[in-house]
Design a protein around this motif. Structure first.
Motif, PDB file in Angstrom:
ATOM      1  N   GLN A  51       9.163  17.377  75.268  1.00  0.00           N
ATOM      2  CA  GLN A  51      10.397  17.934  74.694  1.00  0.00           C
ATOM      3  C   GLN A  51      10.141  18.568  73.331  1.00  0.00           C
ATOM      4  O   GLN A  51      10.651  19.647  73.027  1.00  0.00           O
ATOM      5  CB  GLN A  51      11.456  16.830  74.556  1.00  0.00           C
ATOM      6  CG  GLN A  51      12.013  16.381  75.892  1.00  0.00           C
ATOM      7  CD  GLN A  51      12.685  15.013  75.825  1.00  0.00           C
ATOM      8  OE1 GLN A  51      12.749  14.386  74.770  1.00  0.00           O
ATOM      9  NE2 GLN A  51      13.180  14.544  76.969  1.00  0.00           N
TER      10      GLN A  51
ATOM     11  N   ARG B 293      10.660  22.462  72.315  1.00  0.00           N
ATOM     12  CA  ARG B 293      11.549  22.862  71.214  1.00  0.00           C
ATOM     13  C   ARG B 293      10.802  23.723  70.201  1.00  0.00           C
ATOM     14  O   ARG B 293      11.348  24.703  69.673  1.00  0.00           O
ATOM     15  CB  ARG B 293      12.156  21.629  70.542  1.00  0.00           C
ATOM     16  CG  ARG B 293      13.097  20.893  71.493  1.00  0.00           C
ATOM     17  CD  ARG B 293      13.618  19.602  70.907  1.00  0.00           C
ATOM     18  NE  ARG B 293      14.683  19.826  69.950  1.00  0.00           N
ATOM     19  CZ  ARG B 293      14.640  19.441  68.679  1.00  0.00           C
ATOM     20  NH1 ARG B 293      13.577  18.806  68.216  1.00  0.00           N
ATOM     21  NH2 ARG B 293      15.632  19.693  67.867  1.00  0.00           N
TER      22      ARG B 293
ATOM     23  N   ALA C 279      11.848  27.576  69.306  1.00  0.00           N
ATOM     24  CA  ALA C 279      12.139  27.984  67.920  1.00  0.00           C
ATOM     25  C   ALA C 279      11.245  29.127  67.460  1.00  0.00           C
ATOM     26  O   ALA C 279      11.510  29.749  66.430  1.00  0.00           O
ATOM     27  CB  ALA C 279      11.975  26.786  66.987  1.00  0.00           C
TER      28      ALA C 279
ATOM     29  N   LEU D 147      12.740  21.049  62.844  1.00  0.00           N
ATOM     30  CA  LEU D 147      12.957  20.599  64.225  1.00  0.00           C
ATOM     31  C   LEU D 147      12.783  19.090  64.357  1.00  0.00           C
ATOM     32  O   LEU D 147      13.187  18.503  65.352  1.00  0.00           O
ATOM     33  CB  LEU D 147      11.955  21.272  65.167  1.00  0.00           C
ATOM     34  CG  LEU D 147      12.134  22.766  65.444  1.00  0.00           C
ATOM     35  CD1 LEU D 147      10.921  23.293  66.204  1.00  0.00           C
ATOM     36  CD2 LEU D 147      13.411  22.999  66.254  1.00  0.00           C
TER      37      LEU D 147
ATOM     38  N   LEU E 234      17.424  21.561  76.077  1.00  0.00           N
ATOM     39  CA  LEU E 234      16.647  21.468  74.833  1.00  0.00           C
ATOM     40  C   LEU E 234      16.996  22.606  73.881  1.00  0.00           C
ATOM     41  O   LEU E 234      17.061  22.423  72.670  1.00  0.00           O
ATOM     42  CB  LEU E 234      15.146  21.485  75.144  1.00  0.00           C
ATOM     43  CG  LEU E 234      14.627  20.204  75.805  1.00  0.00           C
ATOM     44  CD1 LEU E 234      13.188  20.374  76.254  1.00  0.00           C
ATOM     45  CD2 LEU E 234      14.751  19.021  74.844  1.00  0.00           C
ATOM     46  N   ALA E 235      17.256  23.781  74.446  1.00  0.00           N
ATOM     47  CA  ALA E 235      17.600  24.931  73.600  1.00  0.00           C
ATOM     48  C   ALA E 235      18.875  24.634  72.806  1.00  0.00           C
ATOM     49  O   ALA E 235      19.032  25.071  71.669  1.00  0.00           O
ATOM     50  CB  ALA E 235      17.771  26.180  74.450  1.00  0.00           C
TER      51      ALA E 235
ATOM     52  N   THR F 150      19.637  21.962  71.485  1.00  0.00           N
ATOM     53  CA  THR F 150      19.411  20.988  70.405  1.00  0.00           C
ATOM     54  C   THR F 150      18.748  21.616  69.186  1.00  0.00           C
ATOM     55  O   THR F 150      18.450  20.914  68.223  1.00  0.00           O
ATOM     56  CB  THR F 150      18.484  19.837  70.872  1.00  0.00           C
ATOM     57  OG1 THR F 150      17.162  20.378  71.082  1.00  0.00           O
ATOM     58  CG2 THR F 150      18.978  19.184  72.141  1.00  0.00           C
ATOM     59  N   LEU F 151      18.501  22.917  69.216  1.00  0.00           N
ATOM     60  CA  LEU F 151      17.809  23.525  68.073  1.00  0.00           C
ATOM     61  C   LEU F 151      18.708  23.519  66.843  1.00  0.00           C
ATOM     62  O   LEU F 151      19.861  23.911  66.904  1.00  0.00           O
ATOM     63  CB  LEU F 151      17.397  24.970  68.389  1.00  0.00           C
ATOM     64  CG  LEU F 151      16.324  25.186  69.443  1.00  0.00           C
ATOM     65  CD1 LEU F 151      15.864  26.640  69.422  1.00  0.00           C
ATOM     66  CD2 LEU F 151      15.141  24.253  69.251  1.00  0.00           C
TER      67      LEU F 151
END
Ligand code: ADP
Ligand code: MG
Ligand code: ZN
Length: 505
Positions: A68, A72, A76, A201, A312-313, A315-316
């Motif tokens: 993960q 991420r 980013a 991150l 996951l995108a 959660t940036l």
């Protein structure tokens, strides 16, 4: 008489070409293929098990958290996340590699084809010529791999080498750039930006000293205008941004000098020697390893579903470039201040938290300077303290800053107060804060201050004993008590002065 005009001597101009390979240690709780903890600083070989010791028959199991984090990092930096990637065995012998191979991703990495922009509006010293547009540096790939152990030579004066395998199997991502960088300044700017992104991150602590963020630099030179790349040297062993800059500059000068006299550059791995400020050959291409990569038969190919990477995108967090732009736009910070402030994520966090929800631009600029100068200075004077420790004193930072700016707090006293706040990990002493919040005339009468000091020392014999026993951080406590007795109106410098004279005398 025949005169032949000689051609004017020409000096060919050379340009440098730089590509960077960064290894970033991921902040997972456990290692990449086993359940051993990843904490730094444990007793040697306390964090090992059959898997990371490479004992026969032990099977690796991939850590989802590491995947993960790698994804991420890729998202980013504009990478394409691959639906399928493969772990391979990279075979070589080294004492700190118990299995005889490192598990790494070779020709099928988890992320490819990303980029990182440097020299945005905040860094006008680095941009595309006069246009002021940022320079886009390509990221070739990001792949997952395990770290090796650590050899320690001659520890405790013992004439022997030791191996610590705590780090063996700690997850890393390697981030490989395209050869798009042209100067050491650009290289360092790229590294600072990449480090900030990873720290924002939360995937890496960005600690260069402890080796959580390390870099190898590939450097070549070529005549300006030539498309073909020159022969490169890879420089290792740089553990600060300063040494990256110096090593690259040294290497560019070395290679350019060789090219000017018509010598060929030998492809080499070189080490940066900090003491002698030069790069030195470590091995040549002929001596370089043949790693005999092949897919690890113990690990399935890694598949990442569309849904997983979409989640996951989401959660940036806000990334450094976005934050810089916002702070300039909303708070009127200058480009340079925004850039410096945002380089340390915890620092900019403290800044925003202290300003609160309805920030005032005037206060913001003053607080930014205060954090970067006074608070950073206080931190630097204290080993083992980081921006995380500033959290304790957070809501009061603004009060402190204003009080100091208005002259109600001397530099010396400010330094003491900050030190007290960092050491105690508690909020600043209430009495002191209450005192600072009070407006009004300042007591500069030495007699009144002395009387208050005497009362305080008489009322706190235990603290006094502790202070005289060497616990000088109790000074902050005494300052707070004296200020309380003076209803917050004591002259800060005078109070500190009188207290110190009485305490030390
Ligand atoms: P390796 O894995 O053998 O080190 P790579 O092809 O993966 O080789 O390249 C590693 C790094 O070297 C990349 O960052 C790339 O951009 C850089 N690089 C490749 N060729 C050159 C060159 N001629 N000059 C400078 N950097 C280069
Ligand atoms: Mg390399
Ligand atoms: Zn283990």
């Amino acid at each position: 008489m025949l005169v032949t005009a000689l051609p004017a001597p020409t000096t060919v101009a050379y340009e440098a070409v730089i590509g960077l390979e960064v290894h970033a240690q991921l902040r997972t709780r456990t290692k990449i293929f086993c359940g051993c903890p990843t904490d730094f600083g444990a007793a040697a070989n306390a964090h090992v098990c059959p898997v990371c010791l490479g004992l026969p028959g032990a099977l690796p199991v991939l850590n989802a958290e590491a995947v993960q984090m790698a994804v991420r990092a890729g998202l980013a930096t504009g990478c394409e996340v691959q639906a399928r990637s493969v772990f391979a065995r990279k075979n070589y012998f080294y004492p700190d590699l118990p299995k005889g191979y490192q598990i790494s991703q070779a020709d099928q990495p988890v992320c490819v084809a990303g980029h990182l922009d440097i020299g945005d509006a905040c860094r006008l010293d680095i941009n595309d010529g006069a246009s002021g547009a940022p320079r886009r540096i390509g990221i070739t790939r990001i792949h997952l791999e395990e770290d090796a152990g650590k050899s320690v030579h001659g520890e405790g004066g013992v004439h022997a080498s030791f191996i610590n395998l705590n780090r063996a199997g700690v997850p890393l991502i390697e981030i490989v750039s395209e050869p798009d960088l042209r100067t050491s300044e650009e290289a360092v700017t790229y590294l600072r930006e990449l480090r900030a992104i990873l720290v924002y991150l939360g995937v890496c602590d960005g600690n260069l000293d402890q080796g959580s963020f390390r870099c190898d630099a590939n450097v070549s030179v070529r005549p300006v205008g030539q498309q073909r790349l020159g022969t490169r040297c890879e420089i290792k062993n740089m553990n600060s941004f300063r040494s990256v800059r110096d090593a690259i500059d040294y290497e560019i000068a070395r290679q350019t000098a060789l090219c000017r006299v018509g010598e060929r550059i030998a492809q080499q791995t070189r080490l940066w020697n900090q003491e002698l400020a030069r790069t030195e050959p470590m091995r040549s291409k002929e001596e370089s390893h043949d790693y005999r990569y092949f897919p690890d038969p113990d690990l399935l190919p890694l598949r990442i579903d569309e849904a997983v990477f979409r989640a996951l995108a989401a959660t940036l967090p806000e990334l450094p470039a976005q934050k810089r732009t916002r702070l300039q736009r909303d708070l009127g910070l200058s480009a340079a201040v925004a850039a410096t402030l945002c380089e340390e994520p915890q620092r900019v966090d403290r800044f925003e938290a202290a300003l609160g929800t309805n920030p005032d631009p005037k206060q913001a600029s003053a607080l930014a300077h205060f954090l970067m100068a006074q608070v950073a200075g206080a931190l630097n004077r204290m080993e083992q303290r980081s921006w995380d420790d500033v959290a304790a004193a957070m809501p009061e930072l603004l009060t402190l800053c204003e009080r100091w700016r208005s002259g109600g707090l001397s530099n010396k006293m400010l330094a003491e107060v900050l030190q007290q706040a960092f050491l105690s990990e508690n909020p600043l002493p209430d009495a002191l804060l209450a005192a600072m919040a009070q407006a009004g005339s300042v007591v500069r009468d030495e007699g009144a201050v002395q009387a208050a000091v005497d009362q305080v020392l008489a009322a706190h014999p235990k603290e006094l004993q502790r202070y005289r026993g060497g616990q000088t951080q109790a000074l902050g406590f005494f300052i707070g008590q004296v200020m309380r007795r003076l209803a917050g109106k004591g002259d800060a410098a005078l109070v500190t002065d009188v207290l110190k004279r009485r305490l030390d005398g």
